[in-house]
Each structure stands twice: as structure tokens, then as C-alpha cells.
Design an enzyme around this catalytic site. Structure first.
Site, PDB file in Angstrom:
ATOM      1  CG  HIS A 109      -4.961   6.487  -2.734  1.00 42.24           C
ATOM      2  ND1 HIS A 109      -4.101   5.440  -2.897  1.00 42.24           N
ATOM      3  CD2 HIS A 109      -5.542   6.681  -3.938  1.00 42.24           C
ATOM      4  CE1 HIS A 109      -4.157   5.024  -4.157  1.00 42.24           C
ATOM      5  NE2 HIS A 109      -5.018   5.756  -4.814  1.00 42.24           N
TER       6      HIS A 109
ATOM      7  CG  ASP B 154      -3.755   4.685   0.560  1.00 42.58           C
ATOM      8  OD1 ASP B 154      -4.776   4.124   0.172  1.00 42.58           O
ATOM      9  OD2 ASP B 154      -2.933   5.266  -0.175  1.00 42.58           O
TER      10      ASP B 154
END
Ligand code: XUL
Ligand code: CO
Length: 436
Positions: free
Chosen positions: A100, A103
Site C-alpha cells: 500500500h 506502508d
């Protein structure tokens, strides 16, 4: 500085090995049904659990010991994590990863700053991909952690949130393209509702449809050729997620004219939360040509939530691979370990044990599935079971040449049905056991 100096490339040592840091079944070069295990399985490591998981739960703080991570949201820390992630994946022998946006790179004070942070980290990701040959299976945007998404993102009651999410996905998609990502995933983290009293469901689902159409339009504009994937999940965090299962997602994609560009990313623990088996979800997506990729994990029957455990159950992996082989493989998708180590497994080495176990379980599942197919007994039974449709009245019904009128005449002449045969469920369950 290596994060795992005591580990070298995890070797394949075969079933006789008792080395916990070796593969016993996953030999990436072994050929099964004409393709290597590496080509069939296309294993992928997830950045969010593996690099960002702390082991926290609603009752306690994180337990994970990660000496390379100073716990800060600085770019230096984020860059260090990238280096460690690639050292880990290279030593494991995983050909792919998934992330993501939030992240890998810290969220900034504004969208512009967040985009700049992602750009800086993407440079390091590109460099490490180049160095190791590890590729990006898919990218996605985190549209659920920040409080701004409290009511959802594309399905928020607030149009500013929709616009912000669009801006965020635009950049995540461009970053995925820049890194050669083979797919782009939408998991609707908060795209659902908690309470229908305050929800205009039709409007929210229409907005989600439009959001995904815009994603396709933007992909066309920038020349992104990867597959878009929706990841069904019935609940958690919301009580009802609009992408609740494969059937709901396919219906949604058809309604908004998205089936050409989208497929599904089926996750085991989501299937079971929906009250289905993984086999069911895979086959349902597969027979409609909508099986794109899998998030490989497992839940726990005694815990009712999305525990995201590593898959080690050979029935599960054999069943999964049986359906995947039946539908011709995963194409540009892969076996993505959306799984996290337990909070009690807090040492870095546990990341290796977890992934090695999952990869071995899938390699073995692949071999078991191939043996079942080679033998042909199971497929033969199913074919026989439907034999009444291959000729006579069955074939005529399937060809569309019969009507209630003609079938009533046929049934009246039949008088009673005397042709039912046993389903032999127990015999088939016993048969499956002979391949394990
Ligand atoms: C959440 C989940 C996500 C998606 C990516 O349950 O599975 O991690 O895979 O957003
Ligand atoms: Co997932």
C-alpha cells in the site's frame, strides 16, 4: 548492514530435510503440468504485515522485535525498511511483493507531501527491484487508516473525501506503473456501512462505480496495462462491506461496465468470513473468467475475525490449487501472502519460518492437485455425474430447444424419475485422502 546476517538464500533440500530454514517441497525449478513451480505460484510478500506489522492487537501493544526499525515515520527509517524488505525477499526467493502507498512511505501533512514521500521511496524500491530482479505484483492505496476515511473513501458521504481518495489513487496507480506493477488492487477498506439509518446505499455504490471507472480512464490516459483487481471481503472493519463476496463483486462490476478491466483477488480468510470456502470463491470467480489473483492466508475456525494466518493446511492448499489449475492458472496474478506472524512469534527469524511454511504448503498443494488431475478419477466422476446432459433430453435443454410445453410432455411420458445415482461424497473424500 544486513538485517539477517545469519541467513543465506533458503535452499531447497527436499522432503527428507529436517532443516527448518530449508524448503522441503518448493523447488522453484520443478516442472508441474508443463510450468515450473515458480511460474505457477508467483509467490509474493506483503509489505504491510511483513515490514509494518507490530503484533499489536486491540488489547495490547506491538511485540515484534525489528532491530532495523526505529519506530519513527522518517524517510530514513522508511528507506532502511525497503533495504531490509529486499534482503528478506531475496534470501527467501520470493519473486514478487505487494504494497500500500502508506506502508512504504510516510504520510505527510498534505497530499502533496505524501506524494513526494512516495516518490522518494519509489526511487529506492526501483533501485532494489533492479538489483534483485524482484518484481511488483501489485500496488494499492490505503484508503482506510487515516481518520479522514471514517465514513469510507469512494463511498464517503463527504464529496471532499471522494476527491482526496481519487487524488491518492491517481498517485498510487502512477507509482505502481512506474515500478512495473502487474496489477492494481482495490480492497474497499471502509467501503460499506455500519448503520442503514444514516446511509444512502444506492448513492454510495454508484459513487464507488464511478470511482473505479475513473481509475480505468486514468489507466488508459497513462498507459497502465496491468489488471485491476477487487478483493472481496464481507465485513470488518464495517459491518457490511459492499464488496462482500465474489458474486456481489461480479454483479457490481457488471452493473458499472467494469468487467473488461477488472478481475478478483480472492483471499482465503475473507471467503470464510463470507460463509464460503476458498474453493467456492475461486470456482465462482473462475467460471466467469474473473479469477485474477489470490491473497493466501487462513483464518481460525475458533476465532471469528480476519486473523490472516499463514496457510499450512494441505487440504486448503490442494483445494486452492485444484481450482486454480482448473481455470488455467493465475495469469498476471500470484499467490500473495497477506498473512502475519502471531504476536507471540516476535523475532525476525519467524518471518522466514512463516513464509517458508506457506510456500512449502502451496508447493505441496500444487503437486497434490496435479496428481488428482493426472489420475482423472475425480474429474471422471463429475463428468459421469452430469452425463444425462450430454445427450438426449439434457443436451436439448442445454441447446435451448426445449420449453415447459415440451418438457411437460416428456415428463408425463416418463411417469417417474428412476435415474438418480449416488453422489458418493464419502467415497470422494476418501479418494482425496489417497493423494495426501
Ligand atoms: C484486509 C486486506 C488488505 C488488502 C489490501 O483484510 O486483505 O490487506 O489485501 O488492501
Ligand atoms: Co488481502
Amino acid at each position: 548492514m544486513a538485517a539477517f546476517p545469519e541467513i543465506s538464500r533458503i535452499p531447497f533440500e527436499g522432503p527428507g530435510s529436517d532443516n527448518p530454514l530449508a524448503f522441503r517441497w518448493y523447488d522453484e525449478n520443478e516442472v508441474v503440468e508443463g510450468r515450473t513451480m515458480k511460474e505457477h505460484l508467483r509467490f509474493s510478500v506483503v509489505y504491510w504485515h511483513t515490514m509494518r506489522g507490530t503484533g499489536s492487537d486491540p488489547f495490547g501493544w506491538g511485540t515484534a522485535v525489528r532491530p532495523w526499525d526505529d519506530g519513527s515515520e522518517s524517510l530514513e527509517n522508511a528507506i532502511r525498511r525497503v533495504r531490509v524488505a529486499f534482503e528478506f525477499m531475496e534470501k527467501l526467493g520470493a519473486p514478487y511483493y505487494a504494497f500500500h502507498d502508506r506502508d512504504v512511505a510516510p504520510e505527510g501533512a498534505t497530499l502533496a507531501e505524501s506524494n513526494r514521500n512516495l516518490d522518494k521511496i519509489a526511487e529506492v524500491l526501483a533501485e532494489e527491484q533492479q538489483r534483485t530482479g524482484i518484481k511488483l505484483l501489485w500496488g494499492t492505496a490505503n484508503l482506510f487508516s487515516n481518520p479522514r476515511f471514517m465514513h469510507g473513501a469512494a463511498t464517503s458521504c463527504n464529496a471532499d473525501v471522494f476527491a482526496y481518495a481519487a487524488g491518492q489513487v491517481k498517485h498510487a496507480l502512477e507509482t505502481t506503473q512506474r515500478l512495473g506493477g502487474e496489477n492494481y488492487v482495490f480492497w474497499g477498506g471502509r467501503e460499506g456501512y455500519q448503520c442503514l439509518y444514516n446511509t444512502d446505499m444506492k448513492r454510495e455504490i454508484d459513487h464507488l462505480g464511478r470511482f473505479l471507472q475513473m481509475a480505468v480512464e486514468h489507466a488508459d490516459r497513462i498507459g497502465f496495462r496491468g489488471t485491476f483487481l477487487i478483493e472481496p471481503k464481507p465485513k470488518e472493519p464495517t459491518k457490511h462491506q459492499y464488496d462482500s463476496d465474489a458474486a456481489a463483486c461480479i454483479n457490481f462490476l457488471r452493473a458499472y461496465g467494469l468487467t473488461e478491466r477488472f478481475k478478483l483477488n480472492i483471499e482465503t480468510n475473507h471467503a470464510t468470513l463470507a460463509g464460503h470456502s476458498m474453493m467456492h470463491e475461486l470456482d465462482y470467480a473462475g467460471f466467469q473468467g474473473m479469477l485474477g489473483s489470490i491473497d493466501a492466508n487462513t483464518g481460525d475456525l475458533l476465532l471469528g475475525w480476519d486473523t490472516d494466518q499463514f496457510p499450512t493446511d494441505l487440504y486448503l492448499t490442494a483445494q486452492t490449487m485444484l481450482v486454480i489449475l482448473k481455470h488455467g492458472g493465475l495469469g498476471s496474478g500470484g499467490v500473495n501472502f497477506d498473512a502475519k506472524v502471531r504476536r507471540e512469534s516476535f523475532e525476525p527469524i519467524d518471518l522466514f519460518h512463516a513464509h517458508i511454511g506457506g510456500m512449502d504448503a502451496f508447493a505441496r498443494g500444487l503437486k497434490i492437485a496435479a496428481a488428482i488431475r493426472r489420475d482423472g478419477k475425480l474429474a471422471g466422476f463429475v463428468k459421469d455425474r452430469y452425463a444425462s446432459w450430454d445427450s438426449g433430453i439434457g443436451a436439448k435443454i442445454e441447446h435451448g430447444s426445449e420449453s415447459f410445453e415440451s418438457l411437460s410432455k416428456y415428463a408425463l411420458e416418463l411417469g417417474e424419475v428412476r435415474t438418480n445415482r449416488s453422489g458418493r461424497q464419502e467415497m470422494l473424500e476418501n479418494l482425496i485422502n489417497t493423494y495426501l
